[in-house]
Design an enzyme around this catalytic site. Structure first.
Site, PDB file in Angstrom:
ATOM      1  N   GLY A   1       1.038  -1.017   0.143  1.00  0.00           N
ATOM      2  CA  GLY A   1       0.118   0.001   0.044  1.00  0.00           C
ATOM      3  C   GLY A   1       0.974   1.259  -0.172  1.00  0.00           C
TER       4      GLY A   1
ATOM      5  CG  ASP B   1      -0.721  -5.496  -0.120  1.00  0.00           C
ATOM      6  OD1 ASP B   1      -0.360  -4.514   0.253  1.00  0.00           O
ATOM      7  OD2 ASP B   1      -1.834  -5.790  -0.677  1.00  0.00           O
ATOM      8  CG  ASN B   2      -5.763  -8.721  -0.261  1.00  0.00           C
ATOM      9  OD1 ASN B   2      -5.355  -7.297  -0.272  1.00  0.00           O
ATOM     10  ND2 ASN B   2      -6.945  -9.013  -0.131  1.00  0.00           N
TER      11      ASN B   2
ATOM     12  N   GLY C   1      -3.710  -2.117  -2.358  1.00  0.00           N
ATOM     13  CA  GLY C   1      -2.092  -1.856  -2.690  1.00  0.00           C
ATOM     14  C   GLY C   1      -1.882  -2.260  -3.909  1.00  0.00           C
TER      15      GLY C   1
ATOM     16  CG  LEU D   1       0.728  -0.112   7.822  1.00  0.00           C
ATOM     17  CD1 LEU D   1       1.766  -1.078   8.891  1.00  0.00           C
ATOM     18  CD2 LEU D   1       1.381   0.639   6.998  1.00  0.00           C
TER      19      LEU D   1
ATOM     20  CB  THR E   1     -10.539  -6.005   5.069  1.00  0.00           C
ATOM     21  OG1 THR E   1     -11.020  -6.774   4.282  1.00  0.00           O
ATOM     22  CG2 THR E   1      -8.993  -6.153   5.071  1.00  0.00           C
TER      23      THR E   1
ATOM     24  CE1 TYR F   1     -10.445   3.139   7.751  1.00  0.00           C
ATOM     25  CE2 TYR F   1     -10.797   5.444   7.547  1.00  0.00           C
ATOM     26  CZ  TYR F   1     -10.027   4.064   7.435  1.00  0.00           C
ATOM     27  OH  TYR F   1      -8.634   4.601   7.173  1.00  0.00           O
TER      28      TYR F   1
END
Ligand code: UDP
Length: 323
Positions: A10, A31-32, A36, A76, A95, A149
């Site tokens: 990211g 990281d998927n 990112g 992160l 997530t 969020y």
């Protein structure tokens, strides 16, 4: 040191990877690539101290293969940015809550120091600035998706504090409107990226509402410096820190500064919030961090001034944004 960075592809994560590699650490990124980008890490592919796995943090068995050999974890990986969350609140909540549950659970199992990335969105629409880390949070109704969020990151923080109460070495950093190279061109979660893209293309610079809402824009180098300190300093354990600049700018002033620094002919246009976020949106009117605690315990202060940071960001955007 061997360091795991979830979400390391990211915008903030990849800068953190660069800083850690530069210091001679071995870094593993998971990281998927949902928000990112591999471009953010391409320069490191093949580097002997850098490893990348394209997978989700919800893949617990995978994470469990690597966590035991780590010395430090920066978590992160998350759905970030208000607009992003609004587009798929369910995915964002999953997530942020389940992902953090997995990562923190493994940190606890193998007893690893961890830094949790959080956000100034935590404070919601509190009207009393500057925001101190132990201030009350002020949120709207659960029918307003924006606050999911803040809530999801607050659950993450509660997890972190709960593990810290059991002795786990955990710290939390709350970022305040970070900006810099590698911002997503589509402007997800960043008015800075949006305005620069618009200015470079000659499109209208779209200021929401009256443009008098304020933010403290924090250059990426400062955000990374605060994050690293939170993973190093003993006094950081069990604590949350505001990581931000204290220079408060209105969104209209930001639009003017970006127009001037890009020498753009774009008009500045005032648009209704609803046109961008949909009906029923609620904004945070002023957002300013108190940085006393970060200064006292971490020795952190943001150093890069807005104009200098914007110039560097604009130079990068000129190279990388389509315009
Ligand atoms: N904003 C704006 N024009 C845009 C994008 C955002 O005026 O094209 C405003 C947004 O409504 C908010 C502020 O800029 O008041 C900061 O938005 P951003 O998405 O950067 O981050 P936030 O602080 O809301 O998380």
């Amino acid at each position: 040191m061997r360091v795991l960075i979830t979400g390391g592809a990211g915008y903030i994560g990849s800068h953190l990877v660069d800083a850690l590699i530069k210091r001679g650490n071995e870094v593993l990124v998971i990281d998927n690539l949902s928000t990112g980008k591999i471009e953010n890490l391409r320069h490191l592919l093949g580097h002997p101290s850098f490893h990348f796995i394209n997978d989700s943090i919800l893949n617990e068995p995978l994470l469990e293969r690597f966590v035991p050999s780590m010395d430090l974890i920066f978590h992160l990986a998350a759905a970030v940015g208000v607009r992003n969350v609004l587009q798929d609140p369910l995915a964002a909540i999953n997530t942020n809550v389940r992902g953090t549950e997995v990562v923190l659970g493994l940190a606890f199992k193998y007893w690893k120091r961890l830094v949790l990335a959080s956000t100034s969105e935590i404070y919601g629409k509190a009207s009393h600035v500057p925001f101190r880390e132990d201030d009350d949070r002020v949120l709207g109704s659960t029918a307003v998706a924006r606050w999911s969020y803040s809530m999801s990151k607050a659950v993450d923080e509660h997890f972190a504090f709960a593990y810290a109460a059991k002795g786990l070495p955990v710290s939390i950093v709350r970022y305040f409107n970070s900006y810099g190279p590698r911002l997503d061109e589509r402007g997800y979660g960043s008015v800075v990226a949006n305005f620069i893209r618009q200015a470079l293309r000659g499109d209208s610079i779209t200021v929401h509402g009256d443009g008098k809402q304020t933010r403290c824009f924090t250059y990426i180098e400062d955000a990374v410096a605060g994050t690293l300190l939170a993973g190093e300093v003993k006094e950081a354990l069990g604590e949350a820190f505001n990581i931000g600049s204290t220079r408060e700018s209105s969104i209209l002033d930001l639009a003017k500064a970006i127009k001037r620094l890009t020498r753009s002919k774009s008009p500045i246009e005032f648009v209704a919030y609803e046109a961008y976020y949909g009906e029923g949106f609620e904004d945070t009117r002023r957002r300013v961090p108190s940085v006393d605690k970060a200064k006292r315990l971490l020795g952190f202060t943001a150093k890069v001034d807005l104009e200098a940071g914007l110039k560097k960001t604009i130079a990068w955007c000129r190279e990388h944004f389509a315009h």
